[in-house]
Design an enzyme around this catalytic site. Structure first.
Site, PDB file in Angstrom:
ATOM      1  N   ASP A  26      -3.979 -10.606   0.379  1.00  0.00           N
ATOM      2  CA  ASP A  26      -3.023 -11.614  -0.064  1.00  0.00           C
ATOM      3  C   ASP A  26      -3.638 -12.994   0.210  1.00  0.00           C
ATOM      4  O   ASP A  26      -4.544 -13.132   1.027  1.00  0.00           O
ATOM      5  CB  ASP A  26      -1.721 -11.420   0.734  1.00  0.00           C
ATOM      6  CG  ASP A  26      -0.597 -12.326   0.286  1.00  0.00           C
ATOM      7  OD1 ASP A  26       0.215 -11.886  -0.546  1.00  0.00           O
ATOM      8  OD2 ASP A  26      -0.530 -13.482   0.763  1.00  0.00           O
ATOM      9  N   HIS A  46       4.134 -10.877   6.813  1.00  0.00           N
ATOM     10  CA  HIS A  46       4.477 -11.968   7.741  1.00  0.00           C
ATOM     11  C   HIS A  46       5.570 -11.542   8.732  1.00  0.00           C
ATOM     12  O   HIS A  46       6.030 -12.351   9.528  1.00  0.00           O
ATOM     13  CB  HIS A  46       4.946 -13.209   6.975  1.00  0.00           C
ATOM     14  CG  HIS A  46       3.917 -13.768   6.034  1.00  0.00           C
ATOM     15  ND1 HIS A  46       2.625 -14.048   6.436  1.00  0.00           N
ATOM     16  CD2 HIS A  46       3.976 -14.086   4.711  1.00  0.00           C
ATOM     17  CE1 HIS A  46       1.937 -14.521   5.392  1.00  0.00           C
ATOM     18  NE2 HIS A  46       2.732 -14.542   4.333  1.00  0.00           N
TER      19      HIS A  46
END
Ligand SMILES: [Zn+2]
Length: 320
Positions: free
Chosen positions: A177, A141
């Site tokens: 993920d 991220h």
């Protein structure tokens, strides 16, 4: 039997547990901590074909990779972080509120995670077929100039960068993920034809600005599952991505998250360890070198069974 080189992060006894901000500004202890690294190692070490090495990349190599990926404002803001967790709104992802604060210990851990990812990629450049960076905090991220979701610096992108510099190019990135890799997406887009990103993740995607269409880049496949997927359907999509990537890449970087597993405190899916064995088998079938970079996965009970199952799928079951 093939071997998996497990690259262990230097932790230096730092207790750099993550911090989280809830709506309204309340600070909470996060789920990302060094105990995750221990659990992941225990699971991997249990497999006969796993060999442990320490993260070996030099400080200058880490600095060069970071300078190539992240903006100077981003790196300077992190470097200036003090002991107390501090919110840095200037590092929020575009169009989103800041969700993680920064402190010096977390930045130090994030640098070590990058060192670990680069060291794993370097093993592939040196000729090993499989390497696994057991690192934290996660990185996918973190973008060119933003942080979020426990991520400060992008480990997977640093691994891709190391592979490109080592001549293993183009690189395919497969992000497994639970969450969409908004940071990796922006970084990979800048690498042009050298890198292609495929992501399988949960819908709705909440870590991009409202109204953002996915995939957000031309060399990207974004496949979102609404609700917890059936493992067979999920593995079929993993296979579809790998077949497509294997057509034109020289090596794979796999952003592997175990937050898709049953009982994950940030997850909503119910995968058992056998799904990760399935992922390992599909990766082995590509015939490509694979650099695994750890992303999420926060259930301390689930991590060792999942990482062990992954190794068993990749390498074949233990000869016992
Ligand atoms: Zn995640």
């Amino acid at each position: 039997m093939s071997e998996l080189v497990m690259v262990e992060q230097r932790t230096n006894g730092l207790d750099a547990g993550s911090v989280w901000i809830r709506e309204g500004g309340e600070r909470l202890e996060g789920q990302d901590c060094d105990a995750r690294l221990m659990a992941l190692r225990v699971g991997l070490r249990r497999h006969f074909g796993v060999r442990a090495v320490g993260a070996a990349a030099a400080d200058e190599t880490v600095d060069q990779a970071l300078a190539a990926l992240h903006g100077s404002r981003h790196l300077e803001a992190l470097a200036a972080a003090g002991e107390d967790p501090e919110v840095m709104p200037e590092l929020a992802p575009p169009g989103l509120e800041p969700d993680i604060p920064v402190n010096a210990a977390l930045v130090a851990a994030a640098r070590e995670a990058v060192r670990t990812a680069i060291s794993a990629a370097d093993r592939l450049v040196a000729g090993d077929r499989y390497a696994y960076a057991v690192c934290r905090p996660p990185g996918h991220h973190a973008g060119p100039d933003f942080i979020g979701g426990y991520c400060y610096l992008n480990n997977a992108a640093a691994a891709v960068q190391a592979l490109r510099e080592g001549g293993l190019t183009p690189v395919g990135i497969l992000d497994l993920d639970l969450h969409y890799p908004n940071g990796t997406s922006e970084l990979v887009e800048r690498m042009g034809v050298d890198a292609t990103l495929h992501s399988l993740h949960a819908a709705p995607v909440t870590n991009v600005a409202l109204g953002t269409l996915l995939p957000r880049a031309p060399r990207e496949r974004a496949y979102a599952f609404t609700g917890a997927p059936d493992p067979v359907a999920y593995l079929a999509e993993v296979e579809r991505s790998l077949v497509e990537l294997a057509l034109d890449v020289t090596a794979l970087v796999v952003s592997l998250g175990y937050d898709t597993a049953e009982g994950d405190p940030h997850g909503t899916w119910h995968f058992g360890p056998e799904v990760f064995a399935g992922i390992g088998r599909l990766l082995a079938a590509t015939g490509l070198p694979v650099c695994v970079v750890q992303e999420g996965g926060y259930s301390l009970e689930a991590l060792a069974p999942c990482s062990h199952a992954f190794a068993a799928g990749l390498l074949g079951d233990d000869p016992v």
